[in-house]
Enzyme design. Sequence first.
Site, PDB file in Angstrom:
ATOM      1  CG  HIS A  20      -1.853  -1.106   1.328  1.00 14.48           C
ATOM      2  ND1 HIS A  20      -3.300  -0.764   1.082  1.00 14.48           N
ATOM      3  CD2 HIS A  20      -1.729  -2.397   1.039  1.00 14.48           C
ATOM      4  CE1 HIS A  20      -3.837  -1.996   1.261  1.00 14.48           C
ATOM      5  NE2 HIS A  20      -3.057  -2.828   1.088  1.00 14.48           N
ATOM      6  CG  ASP A 129      -5.069   2.071   1.897  1.00 14.82           C
ATOM      7  OD1 ASP A 129      -4.210   1.820   1.156  1.00 14.82           O
ATOM      8  OD2 ASP A 129      -5.597   1.314   2.566  1.00 14.82           O
ATOM      9  CD  GLN A 358       8.423  -7.894  -7.550  1.00 13.56           C
ATOM     10  OE1 GLN A 358       8.729  -8.546  -6.455  1.00 13.56           O
ATOM     11  NE2 GLN A 358       7.227  -7.396  -7.801  1.00 13.56           N
ATOM     12  CD1 TRP A 376      -3.683  -3.441  -8.381  1.00  7.31           C
ATOM     13  CD2 TRP A 376      -3.765  -5.367  -9.560  1.00  7.31           C
ATOM     14  NE1 TRP A 376      -3.866  -3.077  -9.564  1.00  7.31           N
ATOM     15  CE2 TRP A 376      -4.171  -4.012 -10.216  1.00  7.31           C
ATOM     16  CE3 TRP A 376      -3.621  -6.587 -10.116  1.00  7.31           C
ATOM     17  CZ2 TRP A 376      -4.479  -4.400 -11.627  1.00  7.31           C
ATOM     18  CZ3 TRP A 376      -4.087  -6.664 -11.524  1.00  7.31           C
ATOM     19  CH2 TRP A 376      -4.666  -5.585 -12.207  1.00  7.31           C
ATOM     20  CG  ASN A 377       1.460  -2.886  -5.505  1.00  8.45           C
ATOM     21  OD1 ASN A 377       1.245  -1.659  -5.907  1.00  8.45           O
ATOM     22  ND2 ASN A 377       1.065  -3.204  -4.417  1.00  8.45           N
ATOM     23  CB  SER A 378       3.872  -8.760  -7.672  1.00 11.42           C
ATOM     24  OG  SER A 378       4.445  -8.407  -6.574  1.00 11.42           O
ATOM     25  CD  GLU A 397      -5.939  -8.477  -2.958  1.00  7.12           C
ATOM     26  OE1 GLU A 397      -6.091  -8.663  -1.801  1.00  7.12           O
ATOM     27  OE2 GLU A 397      -4.922  -8.067  -3.737  1.00  7.12           O
TER      28      GLU A 397
HETATM   29  N1  UDP Z   1       8.767  -5.841  -3.258  1.00  6.22           N
HETATM   30  C1  UDP Z   1      10.007  -5.549  -3.918  1.00  6.22           C
HETATM   31  N2  UDP Z   1      11.000  -6.523  -3.525  1.00  6.22           N
HETATM   32  C2  UDP Z   1      10.807  -7.526  -2.789  1.00  6.22           C
HETATM   33  C3  UDP Z   1       9.363  -7.686  -2.401  1.00  6.22           C
HETATM   34  C4  UDP Z   1       8.358  -6.974  -2.818  1.00  6.22           C
HETATM   35  O1  UDP Z   1      10.344  -4.446  -4.408  1.00  6.22           O
HETATM   36  O2  UDP Z   1      11.621  -8.321  -2.285  1.00  6.22           O
HETATM   37  C5  UDP Z   1       7.666  -4.931  -3.850  1.00  6.22           C
HETATM   38  C6  UDP Z   1       7.091  -5.017  -5.200  1.00  6.22           C
HETATM   39  O3  UDP Z   1       7.639  -4.559  -6.469  1.00  6.22           O
HETATM   40  C7  UDP Z   1       5.632  -4.752  -5.029  1.00  6.22           C
HETATM   41  C8  UDP Z   1       5.415  -4.757  -3.527  1.00  6.22           C
HETATM   42  O4  UDP Z   1       6.609  -4.745  -2.905  1.00  6.22           O
HETATM   43  O5  UDP Z   1       5.652  -3.265  -5.589  1.00  6.22           O
HETATM   44  C9  UDP Z   1       4.492  -5.791  -3.091  1.00  6.22           C
HETATM   45  O6  UDP Z   1       3.270  -5.548  -3.558  1.00  6.22           O
HETATM   46  P1  UDP Z   1       2.159  -6.694  -3.948  1.00  6.22           P
HETATM   47  O7  UDP Z   1       0.964  -5.995  -3.969  1.00  6.22           O
HETATM   48  O8  UDP Z   1       2.698  -7.347  -4.918  1.00  6.22           O
HETATM   49  O9  UDP Z   1       2.142  -7.785  -2.632  1.00  6.22           O
HETATM   50  P2  UDP Z   1       2.253  -7.592  -1.034  1.00  6.22           P
HETATM   51  O10 UDP Z   1       3.402  -7.497  -0.505  1.00  6.22           O
HETATM   52  O11 UDP Z   1       1.219  -6.602  -0.876  1.00  6.22           O
HETATM   53  O12 UDP Z   1       1.532  -8.789  -0.754  1.00  6.22           O
END
Ligand code: UDP
Length: 493
Positions: A20, A129, A358, A376-378, A397
Amino acid sequence: MDSELHRLHIFFLPFMAHGHMIPTIEMAKLFATRGIKATIVTTPLNLTIYSKHMERIKQSGLDINIQIVKFPSMEAGLPEGCENIDAIISSSGSNSRELVGKFSKALSMLREPLLRLLQEHRPDCLIADMFFPWATDVATECEIPRIVVEVISLLSMCASEAISRYEPHKKVSSDSEAFIVPDLPGEIKLTRHQLADNLKQEGDFTKLLREVRASQLKCFGNVVNSCYQLEKDYADYFRNVMGMKAWLVGPLSLYNKDVKDKTHRGKEASIDEDECFKWLDSKEPNSVIYVCFGSEAHFDSQQLMEIALGLEASEQNFIWVARKGKKEEQNGDNDWLPQGFEERMEGKGLIIRGWAPQVPILDHVSVGGFVTHCGWNSILEGICAGVPMVTRPVTHEQFLTEKLVTQVLQVGIGAGVKRWVDIGVAGDIVSRDDICKAVRQIMVGEEAEEMRRRTKVLQEMARAAVEEGGSSYTDLTSLIEELRLHRAAAREQ
Ligand code: UDP
């Protein structure tokens, strides 16, 4: 008249979890590039974690300020320093629900300090948020509009709504019998096993989500990290069926042009970046699979072992961001890699223990696939890099978003995980054979090439959406215009 008086000033309040924080900070940057003064509200510890990101922001010359509010950990009965979901996950043993409850309490205690900040700085809008449903009332008290930042897929929000309305999961006879989500485009097929607990039974989280939904409906609108081309049917459903006002302004990660901005978006990397990119430079195009399960998921030794052996059997080069499960960490257990694995994989695989940069990894020409948990970001980052994906959802989700990847856009293959679990709970084990098979399916052969071609088409669409004249660019322009008109109307009253 002084141009400062004409400039909009927006406050941003991100929820304290990487999935977030990262997109909300990027959203603040995006607004600032359009001449808007942005202020990000966060807490001391979260500011420290994002210090590199903040440093980059300072250097950018954009008009972004930070306001710190004290996080009421002690007052809410949380251990000192528990200011984000990371800390909750790492300090919770069997009492994770209890800690999440206290974390929620602490979040609601931010209401008063936020109100004071808004009264002092008198911005024109609050973008907060979804997990701050009370922010709409706080904004109303200050006579400014509140907008919700949406950091999950539109498909997942629409599917959750349709499931809550029509309860198709109550009409099947077992947890593993498939049903189609009624009323929703795309014939989304799910099982009861794949649904989050909050969709199946009443609890604190269900109550919170109802408050979230009510605040989404009564606020000024929703600003979404997605673009119309990727989620067209679900954007229409969100707006027309669910009655939500929405501006789609993403994918936000694409606005980072400089490799340093792409690198310093979250926590600091646990690997020397130059070393990582040098390693990637030495590989052939599309020959490396990147494996990462976001910022929250931790697997137990058995699942880690299967992932390792599956990757080895796939015979592909890989970068694997590996994090031990809580139990393994607490026991100091280092036995989660097969014997001799690292020696055998020398030159073929790179293990990053902790945090990886990443986006630049995915963007590297040598990376040809992504094993993801469907955060969702991934998913957006995978699409923006044009790489097909193996989906291995865990919680939240993620099983709903998986359907967008495998069923709707057809840019990924499921690894075969069947059951949703709460965060921190060890779920089903995906076997080495299933991992190997799915990885090979997206990396080698005609089907892989076809999927790569489809992903590249989406990549181009997403890139075009954020360029001047693109749909996300235009949505942002409309939103800014509406906020200006709203302010002008308010001043006339
Ligand atoms: N991320 C990263 N390096 C890592 C793990 C995660 O840069 O080792 C970043 C990834 O690029 C994304 C965010 O953290 O922007 C993770 O968000 P996502 O919605 O994918 O998953 P969540 O962590 O919320 O389950």
